[in-house]
Write a protein that holds these residues in place. Sequence first.
Motif, mmCIF file in Angstrom:
data_model
loop_
_atom_site.group_PDB
_atom_site.id
_atom_site.type_symbol
_atom_site.label_atom_id
_atom_site.label_comp_id
_atom_site.label_asym_id
_atom_site.label_seq_id
_atom_site.Cartn_x
_atom_site.Cartn_y
_atom_site.Cartn_z
ATOM 1 N N THR A 198 1.701 -0.541 -21.176
ATOM 2 C CA THR A 198 2.839 -0.253 -22.047
ATOM 3 C C THR A 198 4.151 -0.164 -21.279
ATOM 4 O O THR A 198 5.221 -0.141 -21.892
ATOM 5 N N GLU A 199 4.081 -0.125 -19.937
ATOM 6 C CA GLU A 199 5.309 -0.131 -19.137
ATOM 7 C C GLU A 199 5.987 -1.496 -19.144
ATOM 8 O O GLU A 199 7.188 -1.584 -18.894
ATOM 9 N N PHE A 236 7.507 5.290 -19.286
ATOM 10 C CA PHE A 236 8.593 6.026 -18.655
ATOM 11 C C PHE A 236 9.156 5.373 -17.395
ATOM 12 O O PHE A 236 10.159 5.840 -16.858
ATOM 13 N N LEU A 237 8.522 4.330 -16.865
ATOM 14 C CA LEU A 237 8.839 3.890 -15.512
ATOM 15 C C LEU A 237 10.102 3.043 -15.402
ATOM 16 O O LEU A 237 10.815 3.153 -14.402
ATOM 17 N N LEU A 238 10.397 2.190 -16.371
ATOM 18 C CA LEU A 238 11.449 1.193 -16.221
ATOM 19 C C LEU A 238 12.442 1.265 -17.376
ATOM 20 O O LEU A 238 12.088 1.684 -18.486
ATOM 21 N N PRO A 239 13.689 0.835 -17.133
ATOM 22 C CA PRO A 239 14.648 0.791 -18.243
ATOM 23 C C PRO A 239 14.216 -0.151 -19.355
ATOM 24 O O PRO A 239 14.571 0.064 -20.523
ATOM 25 N N VAL A 240 13.466 -1.198 -19.020
ATOM 26 C CA VAL A 240 13.043 -2.157 -20.042
ATOM 27 C C VAL A 240 11.710 -1.780 -20.673
ATOM 28 O O VAL A 240 11.179 -2.539 -21.491
ATOM 29 N N SER A 241 11.144 -0.628 -20.300
ATOM 30 C CA SER A 241 9.865 -0.221 -20.895
ATOM 31 C C SER A 241 10.007 0.067 -22.378
ATOM 32 O O SER A 241 9.093 -0.167 -23.154
ATOM 33 N N ASN A 242 11.141 0.617 -22.783
ATOM 34 C CA ASN A 242 11.413 0.832 -24.195
ATOM 35 C C ASN A 242 12.913 0.991 -24.387
ATOM 36 O O ASN A 242 13.641 1.280 -23.436
ATOM 37 N N HIS A 277 24.388 6.535 -14.948
ATOM 38 C CA HIS A 277 24.158 7.706 -14.096
ATOM 39 C C HIS A 277 22.885 7.595 -13.266
ATOM 40 O O HIS A 277 22.710 8.351 -12.308
ATOM 41 N N ILE A 278 21.970 6.724 -13.642
ATOM 42 C CA ILE A 278 20.666 6.670 -12.980
ATOM 43 C C ILE A 278 20.393 5.257 -12.477
ATOM 44 O O ILE A 278 20.966 4.288 -12.973
ATOM 45 N N SER A 279 19.505 5.176 -11.487
ATOM 46 C CA SER A 279 19.053 3.893 -10.967
ATOM 47 C C SER A 279 17.606 3.666 -11.390
ATOM 48 O O SER A 279 16.934 4.574 -11.915
ATOM 49 N N ILE A 280 17.130 2.467 -11.155
ATOM 50 C CA ILE A 280 15.745 2.153 -11.501
ATOM 51 C C ILE A 280 14.778 3.020 -10.705
ATOM 52 O O ILE A 280 13.787 3.516 -11.245
ATOM 53 N N MET A 281 15.081 3.254 -9.429
ATOM 54 C CA MET A 281 14.187 4.070 -8.605
ATOM 55 C C MET A 281 14.142 5.513 -9.083
ATOM 56 O O MET A 281 13.096 6.172 -8.994
ATOM 57 N N ASP A 282 15.254 6.032 -9.598
ATOM 58 C CA ASP A 282 15.239 7.380 -10.172
ATOM 59 C C ASP A 282 14.239 7.452 -11.324
ATOM 60 O O ASP A 282 13.461 8.402 -11.435
ATOM 61 N N MET A 283 14.261 6.434 -12.170
ATOM 62 C CA MET A 283 13.367 6.428 -13.323
ATOM 63 C C MET A 283 11.915 6.220 -12.912
ATOM 64 O O MET A 283 11.005 6.819 -13.498
ATOM 65 N N VAL A 284 11.689 5.398 -11.885
ATOM 66 C CA VAL A 284 10.319 5.166 -11.419
ATOM 67 C C VAL A 284 9.734 6.446 -10.831
ATOM 68 O O VAL A 284 8.593 6.822 -11.139
#
Length: 587
Positions: free
Chosen positions: A475-476, A517-523, A534-541
Amino acid sequence: MLRTLGRGLWNYRSIFLIILTPLLLLPLPLLVGTKEAGCGFVLVLMAVYWVSEVIPLSMTAMLPAILFPMFSIMKSSNVAKAYFRDFHILLVGVICLATSIEKWGLHRRIALRLVTAVGVNPGRLLLGFMAGCGFLSMWVQNTSAVAMVMPIVEAVLQQILKANEPGCSGKDNPNLQLEEYDVCDEKMKDSGSDEKKPDVLNEDFTSVHIPTVSQPETPQVAVCSPFARSKADLMLCKAMCIGIAYSSNIGGITTLPGTSPNLIFSEYLHQVYPECDCINFGNWLLLCLPISVIVLFLTWIWLYWLFMGSNFRSMCRYGAEQSEKEKAASKVLEEEYKSLGPMRPQEIFTGVVFLLMVLLWLTRAPGFIPGWASLFSHQTGYITDATVALALGLLFFIVPAHGLHKKYESMISWDEFQALMPWKVALLVGGGFALAEGAQESGLSLWVAELLSPLGDLPVLATITIACVIVTTLTEVTSNAATITIFLPILSPLAEAIHVNPLYVLIPTTLCTSFSFLLPVSNPSNAVVFTYGHISIMDMVKAGLGVNVIGVLAVLLGVGTWGVPLFSLDTYPDWAPVLPGFNSTIP
């Protein structure tokens, strides 16, 4: 020349995948030639197209209407019937309510009241916004909840950041919109501009309406030193934004209409097991509300520790003198709530309908006593949650929004409703229902059940855990609705093969489908928050890995403890088929 040719081929990679996938799968229907093989061809083809999204998800969902008649699996008229179910009626009613909530600003009042109730300490402020967004996402689509709350969060963050930046100037933001852009941190600005537009093809169809951030024509830019923002300020921004995105998905699992996977599961259960009357709004809320609270609370602790440190004592000091940041946040929250004024009649009516809808859902068929639905028929199943939702949703098109002194106007219009109605979800889910019915008609479900029967040697909890991990991982990278639509026809035969209550397998995997929850394109919820810069991809990962673990463990805990007596998960139900080799009396 070779480089140009390679670039051209890469640009048309979607076409190659669209053509090559059915060609590689053709041996199934041509060489095997059975209905099971034909249905398997359709299932695998749709799964590949859904995961890769080489064509729109909703159009992939229409493939059964073309291929099932060609493979003599189902008649075209029977396939068409699968594309409109009780799910769609419920969705229409819920979207009517959500449209009125958003149009008349009730969501803003609820969010501000919940946030001000917990205080303005950074930790408590984070918890307040997460709780407010989670509560809203129980009743409206997840992305809509994020789009409602994020402007408030951004206004508060701007006030907090300016409190410690004496060199910066800018006007206050009374309209909960981002009216100024802080260029104090050049790195953040560059990151935000480079990554502001996530891949729109990767849609999580918990919502398809993604309001964009309002961009003023002549923004007021506050100029100051590039090093004005402290690390603590940046970490607070990251925690707030990620917390809002995650809480929308966490809150959505609480109710059946809260997110699309829940509704898809409920309708699939009624379609495949028509004698099963185990799932309704009330018992789903009893199961998932504690799970949602546990996941939300632990996620708050995880995000606070990850971005803001381990000093939890500061959140417990009530009555202490507020810092400049806390005073700034408190001021903007108070001003925003005062600007709403007293509740308008439209908000009151929307709130009353909302409470009435929840009350009727809870009392329709509570299980331990006869519900009000029994008054209308001697048999169960005639009135569903969709009946309630549509009946109350229709009121918004009838009740006048203003008094007699103004021209008649209903609470919501068709154009306003249509802007929020996820028609793509309706087609996607309809394709899933058609696929499930085709699997039953062709015998593919029975073949898969027999194939998976050796898994009965594993402990049941191990099997469920493996399924949850697989679903959470997939689902990611693909939409939640597509993921659950792919796995439901696989997991229900698995449960029958190992002679386990199908609910024991389907409920936890359905809930885990929402943990993207892992990626900006996950949902889309993640994508909307990511656009604020305010956030980067690594912050979300980094944050998402921990929340995924928390979510899966909490779901396994809830389903394995209070879920067992609630749905009789420890016994094999009468409404599920018994495969050869099993005794129906064996639990």
